[in-house]
Design an enzyme around this catalytic site. Structure first.
Site, mmCIF file in Angstrom:
data_model
loop_
_atom_site.group_PDB
_atom_site.id
_atom_site.type_symbol
_atom_site.label_atom_id
_atom_site.label_comp_id
_atom_site.label_asym_id
_atom_site.label_seq_id
_atom_site.Cartn_x
_atom_site.Cartn_y
_atom_site.Cartn_z
ATOM 1 C CE LYS A 36 -38.226 86.905 -28.962
ATOM 2 N NZ LYS A 36 -38.296 85.675 -28.134
ATOM 3 C CE1 TYR A 266 -10.573 92.053 -48.979
ATOM 4 C CE2 TYR A 266 -12.705 91.755 -47.910
ATOM 5 C CZ TYR A 266 -11.660 92.578 -48.309
ATOM 6 O OH TYR A 266 -11.711 93.913 -48.041
HETATM 7 C C1 LIG Z 1 -39.446 84.981 -28.669
HETATM 8 C C2 LIG Z 1 -40.490 84.423 -27.820
HETATM 9 C C3 LIG Z 1 -41.757 84.160 -28.344
HETATM 10 C C4 LIG Z 1 -42.087 84.275 -29.815
HETATM 11 O O1 LIG Z 1 -41.583 83.147 -30.501
HETATM 12 P P1 LIG Z 1 -41.897 82.945 -32.067
HETATM 13 O O2 LIG Z 1 -41.406 81.578 -32.345
HETATM 14 O O3 LIG Z 1 -41.127 83.975 -32.796
HETATM 15 O O4 LIG Z 1 -43.347 83.084 -32.231
HETATM 16 C C5 LIG Z 1 -42.750 83.746 -27.474
HETATM 17 N N1 LIG Z 1 -42.496 83.587 -26.156
HETATM 18 C C6 LIG Z 1 -41.274 83.792 -25.617
HETATM 19 C C7 LIG Z 1 -41.081 83.577 -24.167
HETATM 20 C C8 LIG Z 1 -40.224 84.200 -26.428
HETATM 21 O O5 LIG Z 1 -39.024 84.388 -25.899
#
Ligand SMILES: *Cc1c(COP(=O)(O)O)cnc(C)c1O
Length: 588
Positions: A36, A266
């Site tokens: 994702k 800045y």
């Molecule tokens: C993002 C996510 C993961 C992966 O989590 P990590 O800590 O990056 O391994 C797994 N399951 C769900 C439902 C998620 O949203």
């Protein structure tokens, strides 16, 4: 040599290395590579391809369009998308062959979309076991299952999985994870009792995968670890034997000598403490580096300097004075400047930037903006010992009930010798202790083997002439260092050492080992396996083992009611000892 001004170099060999590592840690559970958020900023498509090549069985995304983009890139692996709104295009998801995570309200819309597409949807039902975000609340779970089964009977969908998400697995000692596991088990039981033929149960994220084998079930959903980053505050990538995949590098855009007391950037919040040399790094918050991360490290010519003054949209400044080249009239104009990478050339880690920004490594890499071009490379990832070693052989056997498991183990026990190391893996109740009891019987050690939990090491003397059995529970021992503290090395040469929860913690103790992993087969009684996750091989030579019928007065860690429950037991031999010998495991 490359001359790119600004780039995020993503090492696909590192991704593959991490996937192989996670497969090994999770075995026999499968690995879902979570890609994702554009692969946590690394690029979803190239990462997904590399992950599948390295053996990831599934891909995971939050949103349906993220999954569709993978399909459009030609990726055919199973993909789960789990975050929807009533505006989500479920029909497009179904037509792209995505599996859909469902927490409640989605079911009706998915069923309608499936009817329209004339194609059943594949759904994974999510239970909220404690995280308090998505997921069906436990008190509505039974009704939810009922509704899903109705749609399934109408042919509109198929319930493929049951899943949930962990809340505190990055702090492995916290009891809430135990509670989540318990609620998850209950939810699976309710579903199974209602007649759901569950193919995959999944609960673990990266921290669960790496620290809590009891969260693995059939599938682990790993994100951050895939990218080589540690989900734990107190463990580095290297300690987890992961390799960071992203390097963020640029070139110095300007370099000049400055007098003392000169303001920088800045707000002029930084003033040069003495005459010095400043260098300009052409990366800023417009590229995704948090503005708050002043003090973050930039490495130039093998030396690391903190960012001084405010980070601007396009640029930040480092002061070369203290450790650097002030007064030498040297210029670093055009020299490479590295913000973070795997550390091979002295550059800092993503974690150092996370610390400077008061956030976690997830956020740093995920927010590197598309304004920074990604470049994909395949490095020579240094091999690290155990990962590279394939087993000399593997045997997979299915047993039905404790007696068969013990008979199999006893047969193995007869063939063990002093110095042998056995590493047992499997969730609670998988039968590890039962297996060890069988081993002990085969070896002829004194009875009374029980689960070693809370007593870390038990020695069972041999009543014949063979070696004693040392039975260890590594569950509460975090690391290989803590294992070393209990000094198994003293006894190992003269005994057979069996370590429960020992995977990735004890391999360094011996040149050869047997890895034994046990899973309860899911699905209806008598069905060998519902999921199609690999075939069941017969034991070496003969078919399924038979029953010795002699196990009175042993303590079992199988649930009594499930006494005939089936287990898949995989035995793999590593190292010279087992390359030379494959135990005969038929029982007569
Ligand atoms: C993002 C996510 C993961 C992966 O989590 P990590 O800590 O990056 O391994 C797994 N399951 C769900 C439902 C998620 O949203």
């Amino acid at each position: 040599m490359n001359s790119a001004e600004r780039e995020a170099v993503v090492d696909l060999a590192a991704i593959r290395h991490n996937v192989r590592r996670l497969i090994k840690v999770a075995e026999p559970a499968k690995v879902m590579a979570v890609v994702k958020a554009d692969g946590y900023g690394h690029g979803a498509v190239p990462v997904a391809r590399a992950a599948v090549e390295a053996g990831a069985a599934w891909l995971g995304v939050a949103h349906i369009p993220e999954g569709i983009a993978l399909r459009e890139a030609g990726i055919e692996a199973p993909i789960l998308a789990w975050l929807h709104t009533p505006s989500s295009d479920f029909g497009a998801g179904i037509e792209a062959g995505l599996d859909l995570g469902v927490s409640g309200w989605e079911l009706e819309l998915i069923a309608a979309a499936a009817e329209k597409s004339a194609r059943p949807a594949r759904v994974h039902l999510k239970i909220d076991t404690g995280l308090g975000r998505n997921g069906c609340p436990p008190d509505r779970w039974e009704a939810f299952i009922g509704q899903a089964l109705e749609y399934q009977e109408e042919g509109l969908l198929r319930v493929v999985g049951i899943f949930s998400h962990l809340a505190v697995a990055d702090e492995p000692q916290r009891p809430e994870t135990d509670e989540q596991i318990e609620r998850f088990r209950e939810a699976v039981a309710v579903a199974t009792d209602a007649g759901v033929d569950v193919e995959v149960r999944h609960l673990a994220n990266s921290p669960g995968t790496l620290s809590r084998p009891d969260t693995h079930f059939d599938l682990v959903r790993t994100g951050i670890a895939l990218y080589g980053l540690s989900p734990f505050e107190d463990q580095t990538s290297a300690e987890l034997r992961l390799r960071p995949a992203m390097t963020l590098r640029t070139k110095i855009a300007h370099c000049k000598e400055m007098p003392a007391e000169h303001g920088v950037s800045y707000g002029l919040s930084y003033r040069t403490p003495a005459p010095t040399t400043l260098a300009l790094v052409p990366v800023g918050y417009g590229d995704g580096i948090p503005r708050i991360a002043s003090g973050g490290p930039v490495t130039v010519d093998g030396r690391t300097y903190p960012v001084v003054g405010r980070i601007a949209m396009d640029q930040m400044v480092i002061d070369l004075g203290a450790a650097g080249i002030a007064g030498t009239e040297q210029s670093v104009l055009g020299h490479e400047a590295v913000l973070f990478g795997p550390g091979d050339d002295g550059e800092e880690s993503v974690d150092a930037w996370a610390k400077a920004a008061g956030t976690i490594n997830y956020e740093i890499v995920t927010r590197i903006s598309p304004r920074i071009p990604r470049r994909y490379v395949d490095s020579d990832v240094p091999d690290d010992g155990n990962d590279a070693v394939a087993p000399a052989w593997e045997i997979e056997i299915e047993t039905s009930g404790a007696e068969q498991t013990q008979a199999l183990a006893a047969r193995l026990g007869e063939q063990l010798a002093a110095g042998d190391l056995l590493v047992l893996t499997g969730e609670l109740g998988a039968g590890k202790t039962t297996f060890t009891q069988g081993l002990g019987a085969g070896m002829g050690v004194r009875e009374g083997i029980i689960s070693p939990t809370f007593v870390l090491v038990r020695i069972h003397p041999n009543l014949r002439t063979g070696p004693d059995l040392v039975h260890v529970d590594a569950y509460r021992l975090g690391s290989a260092a803590e294992i070393d503290d209990i000094d198994l090395e003293n006894t190992m040469d003269s005994t057979v050492t069996v370590v429960e929860w020992g995977r990735d913690r004890v391999e360094h103790l011996a040149g050869s080992r047997l890895e034994i992993s046990m899973v309860r087969s899911v699905g209806g009684a008598g069905e060998p396996e519902a999921s199609g996750r690999g075939s069941i091989l017969a034991a070496a030579g003969k078919g399924p083992i038979s029953d010795t019928g002699d196990d009175d007065a042993v303590v079992l860690d199988f649930d009594d009611e499930d006494d005939d429950e089936r287990r898949r037991i995989r035995i793999a031999g590593f190292g010279p000892r087992w390359a030379a010998e494959k135990p005969a495991l038929e029982v007569d």
